[in-house]
Design a protein around this motif. Structure first.
Motif, PDB file in Angstrom:
ATOM      1  N   LEU A  49       0.831  -1.205   0.000  1.00 28.17           N
ATOM      2  CA  LEU A  49       0.000   0.000   0.000  1.00 28.17           C
ATOM      3  C   LEU A  49       0.865   1.255   0.000  1.00 28.17           C
ATOM      4  CD1 LEU A  49      -2.833   1.230   0.146  1.00 28.17           C
ATOM      5  CD2 LEU A  49      -2.715   0.992   2.633  1.00 28.17           C
ATOM      6  N   LEU A  50       1.899   1.237   0.801  1.00 32.79           N
ATOM      7  CA  LEU A  50       2.811   2.377   0.841  1.00 32.79           C
ATOM      8  C   LEU A  50       3.493   2.585  -0.504  1.00 32.79           C
ATOM      9  CD1 LEU A  50       3.918   4.570   2.672  1.00 32.79           C
ATOM     10  CD2 LEU A  50       5.701   2.967   3.382  1.00 32.79           C
ATOM     11  N   GLY A  51       3.785   1.497  -1.191  1.00 33.56           N
ATOM     12  CA  GLY A  51       4.393   1.600  -2.513  1.00 33.56           C
ATOM     13  C   GLY A  51       3.439   2.158  -3.559  1.00 33.56           C
ATOM     14  N   GLN A  52       2.138   1.905  -3.399  1.00 36.79           N
ATOM     15  CA  GLN A  52       1.137   2.387  -4.356  1.00 36.79           C
ATOM     16  C   GLN A  52       0.649   3.811  -4.043  1.00 36.79           C
ATOM     17  OE1 GLN A  52      -1.932  -0.570  -4.090  1.00 36.79           O
ATOM     18  NE2 GLN A  52      -0.648  -2.183  -4.936  1.00 36.79           N
ATOM     19  N   ALA A  53       0.799   4.242  -2.807  1.00 38.93           N
ATOM     20  CA  ALA A  53       0.261   5.539  -2.386  1.00 38.93           C
ATOM     21  C   ALA A  53       0.788   6.722  -3.204  1.00 38.93           C
ATOM     22  CB  ALA A  53       0.517   5.754  -0.901  1.00 38.93           C
ATOM     23  N   PRO A  54       2.078   6.787  -3.506  1.00 39.07           N
ATOM     24  CA  PRO A  54       2.561   7.951  -4.261  1.00 39.07           C
ATOM     25  C   PRO A  54       1.868   8.129  -5.615  1.00 39.07           C
ATOM     26  CG  PRO A  54       4.408   6.786  -3.296  1.00 39.07           C
ATOM     27  CD  PRO A  54       3.191   5.934  -3.079  1.00 39.07           C
ATOM     28  N   ASP A  59      -1.319  12.026  -8.489  1.00 40.72           N
ATOM     29  CA  ASP A  59      -2.337  12.222  -9.521  1.00 40.72           C
ATOM     30  C   ASP A  59      -3.189  13.443  -9.159  1.00 40.72           C
ATOM     31  OD1 ASP A  59      -4.342  12.144 -11.404  1.00 40.72           O
ATOM     32  OD2 ASP A  59      -5.080  10.154 -10.844  1.00 40.72           O
ATOM     33  N   GLU A  60      -2.926  14.547  -9.839  1.00 41.51           N
ATOM     34  CA  GLU A  60      -3.652  15.791  -9.553  1.00 41.51           C
ATOM     35  C   GLU A  60      -5.124  15.702  -9.924  1.00 41.51           C
ATOM     36  OE1 GLU A  60      -1.573  19.098 -11.258  1.00 41.51           O
ATOM     37  OE2 GLU A  60       0.294  18.547 -10.265  1.00 41.51           O
ATOM     38  N   THR A  61      -5.497  14.687 -10.696  1.00 43.91           N
ATOM     39  CA  THR A  61      -6.900  14.535 -11.094  1.00 43.91           C
ATOM     40  C   THR A  61      -7.646  13.506 -10.235  1.00 43.91           C
ATOM     41  OG1 THR A  61      -6.408  12.822 -12.737  1.00 43.91           O
ATOM     42  CG2 THR A  61      -6.308  15.132 -13.473  1.00 43.91           C
ATOM     43  N   LYS A  66     -11.335   8.669  -4.030  1.00 41.45           N
ATOM     44  CA  LYS A  66     -10.137   7.835  -4.138  1.00 41.45           C
ATOM     45  C   LYS A  66      -9.120   8.220  -3.062  1.00 41.45           C
ATOM     46  CE  LYS A  66      -7.248   5.843  -7.696  1.00 41.45           C
ATOM     47  NZ  LYS A  66      -6.957   5.768  -9.122  1.00 41.45           N
ATOM     48  N   LEU A  67      -9.004   9.510  -2.796  1.00 39.34           N
ATOM     49  CA  LEU A  67      -8.087   9.972  -1.750  1.00 39.34           C
ATOM     50  C   LEU A  67      -8.567   9.542  -0.364  1.00 39.34           C
ATOM     51  CD1 LEU A  67      -7.275  13.518  -3.158  1.00 39.34           C
ATOM     52  CD2 LEU A  67      -5.739  11.528  -3.065  1.00 39.34           C
ATOM     53  N   ARG A  68      -9.883   9.597  -0.124  1.00 39.74           N
ATOM     54  CA  ARG A  68     -10.432   9.136   1.159  1.00 39.74           C
ATOM     55  C   ARG A  68     -10.187   7.645   1.345  1.00 39.74           C
ATOM     56  NH1 ARG A  68     -14.319  13.091   0.261  1.00 39.74           N
ATOM     57  NH2 ARG A  68     -15.696  11.719  -0.921  1.00 39.74           N
ATOM     58  N   LEU A  69     -10.363   6.873   0.289  1.00 42.89           N
ATOM     59  CA  LEU A  69     -10.123   5.439   0.353  1.00 42.89           C
ATOM     60  C   LEU A  69      -8.662   5.167   0.690  1.00 42.89           C
ATOM     61  CD1 LEU A  69     -10.985   2.495  -0.003  1.00 42.89           C
ATOM     62  CD2 LEU A  69     -10.543   2.750  -2.447  1.00 42.89           C
ATOM     63  N   LEU A  70      -7.761   5.875   0.033  1.00 41.23           N
ATOM     64  CA  LEU A  70      -6.333   5.713   0.314  1.00 41.23           C
ATOM     65  C   LEU A  70      -6.037   6.060   1.768  1.00 41.23           C
ATOM     66  CD1 LEU A  70      -3.386   5.201  -0.522  1.00 41.23           C
ATOM     67  CD2 LEU A  70      -3.284   7.610  -1.217  1.00 41.23           C
ATOM     68  N   ALA A  71      -6.589   7.162   2.251  1.00 41.50           N
ATOM     69  CA  ALA A  71      -6.352   7.573   3.638  1.00 41.50           C
ATOM     70  C   ALA A  71      -6.874   6.515   4.605  1.00 41.50           C
ATOM     71  CB  ALA A  71      -7.017   8.919   3.914  1.00 41.50           C
ATOM     72  N   ALA A  72      -8.040   5.955   4.344  1.00 42.77           N
ATOM     73  CA  ALA A  72      -8.606   4.925   5.212  1.00 42.77           C
ATOM     74  C   ALA A  72      -7.731   3.668   5.191  1.00 42.77           C
ATOM     75  CB  ALA A  72     -10.029   4.592   4.779  1.00 42.77           C
ATOM     76  N   GLN A  73      -7.270   3.285   4.013  1.00 46.76           N
ATOM     77  CA  GLN A  73      -6.420   2.098   3.910  1.00 46.76           C
ATOM     78  C   GLN A  73      -5.080   2.309   4.611  1.00 46.76           C
ATOM     79  OE1 GLN A  73      -6.462   1.717  -0.378  1.00 46.76           O
ATOM     80  NE2 GLN A  73      -7.955   0.050  -0.285  1.00 46.76           N
ATOM     81  N   LEU A  74      -4.502   3.505   4.445  1.00 49.98           N
ATOM     82  CA  LEU A  74      -3.239   3.813   5.114  1.00 49.98           C
ATOM     83  C   LEU A  74      -3.418   3.839   6.628  1.00 49.98           C
ATOM     84  CD1 LEU A  74      -1.778   6.533   2.730  1.00 49.98           C
ATOM     85  CD2 LEU A  74      -0.809   4.269   3.167  1.00 49.98           C
ATOM     86  N   ALA A  75      -4.525   4.386   7.108  1.00 45.68           N
ATOM     87  CA  ALA A  75      -4.796   4.417   8.546  1.00 45.68           C
ATOM     88  C   ALA A  75      -4.937   2.997   9.094  1.00 45.68           C
ATOM     89  CB  ALA A  75      -6.047   5.239   8.843  1.00 45.68           C
ATOM     90  N   GLY A  76      -5.638   2.134   8.370  1.00 47.71           N
ATOM     91  CA  GLY A  76      -5.777   0.743   8.794  1.00 47.71           C
ATOM     92  C   GLY A  76      -4.438   0.019   8.816  1.00 47.71           C
ATOM     93  N   ALA A  77      -3.627   0.255   7.802  1.00 46.84           N
ATOM     94  CA  ALA A  77      -2.311  -0.374   7.737  1.00 46.84           C
ATOM     95  C   ALA A  77      -1.415   0.128   8.868  1.00 46.84           C
ATOM     96  CB  ALA A  77      -1.658  -0.097   6.381  1.00 46.84           C
ATOM     97  N   LEU A  78      -1.494   1.416   9.162  1.00 45.19           N
ATOM     98  CA  LEU A  78      -0.704   1.977  10.255  1.00 45.19           C
ATOM     99  C   LEU A  78      -1.132   1.363  11.588  1.00 45.19           C
ATOM    100  CD1 LEU A  78       1.409   3.919  11.339  1.00 45.19           C
ATOM    101  CD2 LEU A  78      -0.336   5.720  11.327  1.00 45.19           C
ATOM    102  N   ARG A  79      -2.427   1.203  11.798  1.00 42.32           N
ATOM    103  CA  ARG A  79      -2.945   0.571  13.015  1.00 42.32           C
ATOM    104  C   ARG A  79      -2.369  -0.841  13.151  1.00 42.32           C
ATOM    105  NH1 ARG A  79      -8.031  -0.460  11.568  1.00 42.32           N
ATOM    106  NH2 ARG A  79      -7.228  -2.449  10.887  1.00 42.32           N
ATOM    107  N   ASP A  80      -2.400  -1.606  12.050  1.00 42.87           N
ATOM    108  CA  ASP A  80      -1.891  -2.974  12.080  1.00 42.87           C
ATOM    109  C   ASP A  80      -0.388  -3.009  12.366  1.00 42.87           C
ATOM    110  OD1 ASP A  80      -4.448  -3.866  11.472  1.00 42.87           O
ATOM    111  OD2 ASP A  80      -4.013  -4.199   9.338  1.00 42.87           O
TER     112      ASP A  80
END
Length: 96
Positions: A49-54, A59-61, A66-80
């Motif tokens: 996930l961290l590799g795909q986040a950048p 992506d300015e468009t 999509k950004l909220r989904l990424l933030a939620a996934q990153l937050a879940g991964a950080l928790r784990d």
């Protein structure tokens, strides 16, 4: 069995989001091996996930959903990852 301060924090939460612990001296037992496997999967998924986040962040468009989904996934991964780090840190501090 292990003493209270030697319980292993497991890489999953209980029904109400409360931490789960394993009380055993057998590091090769079924539950210990299952926890080790799940920790490895969680760390691998966080790394991917961290590799795909950048790509999404650059992506300015990218739409807000999509950004909220990424933030939620990153937050879940950080928790784990924090749970894994806490668990492993406690086990390092405990002499065998």
């Amino acid at each position: 069995m292990t003493a209270q301060h030697e319980l292993r924090l497991l890489p999953w939460a209980g029904p109400e989001g409360k931490p789960c612990y394993l009380d055993t001296d057998d590091r090769e037992g079924y539950m210990s091996r299952l926890a080790d496997h799940i920790e490895a999967v969680q760390l691998g998924m966080a790394s991917e996930l961290l590799g795909q986040a950048p790509q999404v962040l650059d992506d300015e468009t990218a739409d807000p959903e999509k950004l909220r989904l990424l933030a939620a996934q990153l937050a879940g991964a950080l928790r784990d990852v924090l749970r894994v780090a806490t668990s492993r840190g406690h086990r390092l501090a405990t002499p065998e």
